[in-house]
Motif scaffolding. Sequence first.
Motif, PDB file in Angstrom:
ATOM      1  N   GLU A  46      17.123  24.426   9.363  1.00 18.08           N
ATOM      2  CA  GLU A  46      18.503  24.786   9.975  1.00 18.08           C
ATOM      3  C   GLU A  46      19.760  23.887   9.611  1.00 18.08           C
ATOM      4  N   GLU A  47      20.892  24.389   9.554  1.00 19.88           N
ATOM      5  CA  GLU A  47      22.046  23.622   9.260  1.00 19.88           C
ATOM      6  C   GLU A  47      22.714  23.456  10.689  1.00 19.88           C
ATOM      7  N   LEU A  48      23.547  22.335  10.617  1.00 20.27           N
ATOM      8  CA  LEU A  48      24.064  21.843  11.865  1.00 20.27           C
ATOM      9  C   LEU A  48      25.463  21.883  11.578  1.00 20.27           C
ATOM     10  N   ASP A  91      28.775  24.313  23.151  1.00 24.05           N
ATOM     11  CA  ASP A  91      27.828  23.716  22.238  1.00 24.05           C
ATOM     12  C   ASP A  91      26.452  24.257  22.522  1.00 24.05           C
ATOM     13  N   ALA A  92      25.921  24.348  23.854  1.00 25.11           N
ATOM     14  CA  ALA A  92      24.825  24.728  24.339  1.00 25.11           C
ATOM     15  C   ALA A  92      24.458  26.205  23.740  1.00 25.11           C
ATOM     16  N   LEU A  93      25.594  26.973  23.758  1.00 23.22           N
ATOM     17  CA  LEU A  93      25.497  28.448  23.305  1.00 23.22           C
ATOM     18  C   LEU A  93      24.937  28.394  21.840  1.00 23.22           C
ATOM     19  N   LEU A 151      22.235  27.772  35.970  1.00 24.84           N
ATOM     20  CA  LEU A 151      21.647  26.957  34.695  1.00 24.84           C
ATOM     21  C   LEU A 151      22.135  27.802  33.457  1.00 24.84           C
ATOM     22  N   CYS A 152      22.182  27.025  32.451  1.00 22.73           N
ATOM     23  CA  CYS A 152      22.075  27.783  30.939  1.00 22.73           C
ATOM     24  C   CYS A 152      20.747  28.173  30.548  1.00 22.73           C
ATOM     25  N   PHE A 166      19.187  30.087  38.906  1.00 20.85           N
ATOM     26  CA  PHE A 166      19.661  31.612  37.905  1.00 20.85           C
ATOM     27  C   PHE A 166      19.976  30.973  36.763  1.00 20.85           C
ATOM     28  N   TYR A 167      19.404  31.425  35.608  1.00 19.23           N
ATOM     29  CA  TYR A 167      19.843  31.284  34.271  1.00 19.23           C
ATOM     30  C   TYR A 167      20.617  32.503  33.588  1.00 19.23           C
ATOM     31  N   THR A 168      21.756  31.988  33.072  1.00 22.93           N
ATOM     32  CA  THR A 168      22.517  32.774  32.240  1.00 22.93           C
ATOM     33  C   THR A 168      23.057  32.021  31.379  1.00 22.93           C
ATOM     34  N   PRO A 169      23.522  32.702  30.087  1.00 27.15           N
ATOM     35  CA  PRO A 169      24.642  32.319  29.207  1.00 27.15           C
ATOM     36  C   PRO A 169      25.974  31.970  29.428  1.00 27.15           C
ATOM     37  N   ALA A 170      26.301  32.621  30.708  1.00 27.80           N
ATOM     38  CA  ALA A 170      27.754  32.341  31.177  1.00 27.80           C
ATOM     39  C   ALA A 170      27.593  30.767  31.883  1.00 27.80           C
ATOM     40  N   ALA A 171      26.571  30.201  32.191  1.00 27.70           N
ATOM     41  CA  ALA A 171      26.593  28.920  32.504  1.00 27.70           C
ATOM     42  C   ALA A 171      26.486  27.752  31.292  1.00 27.70           C
TER      43      ALA A 171
END
Length: 181
Positions: free
Chosen positions: A179-181, A158-160, A127-128, A149-154
């Motif tokens: 915040e700016e998008l 856009d989610a990162l 999971l992200c 298991f959470y990891t940035p690799a997942a």
Amino acid sequence: MRARARARVRWRRVRAPALARQPPARAWPPPGPTAPQELRKGAALDVGPEGRFRALSRKCFKFDAPDYAYEFCPFDHVSQKQRGVEVAALGSWADESWVDGTYAQMRYKGGTRCWNGPARSTTVTLLCGPRAEIGSVSEPEMCSYAMSFYTPAACSPDALVELERLIAQLRGAVPAGKEEL
């Protein structure tokens, strides 16, 4: 002074030979299944598209539950421990262990046999998340475990970006609503 010298001589005569006969101390942690298969099999290991999960292949992650502790070594094994002693192997990584080729779930098979049941196995859902860590472990069926298991690799790109924005906001770097998008 002479008593101390005699004790040293006696120690050299009696204890030193006995110590020399002992086997050498073992390395800790002991060698074995904790070395990722990537190191044993070379580049044949499928670590996801563009090597996305390669960084996880050299690490092990721990999760403490009320009754057991779990260890997850991506691309190697999953184990269950109680008070630091391994109770059961929950499965090992094998070639073609990605579930449905999606790179979203990993399957570990061939663990310790359950009493009066099949060999233990574990399905790890990737999971992200902002850091690599085990989120939960459950046993939905006898001898079949499920781990999140959470990891940035997942994460998708856009989610990162969204995760980084949320982390910055939580740290106070970006005031809410600015915040700016």
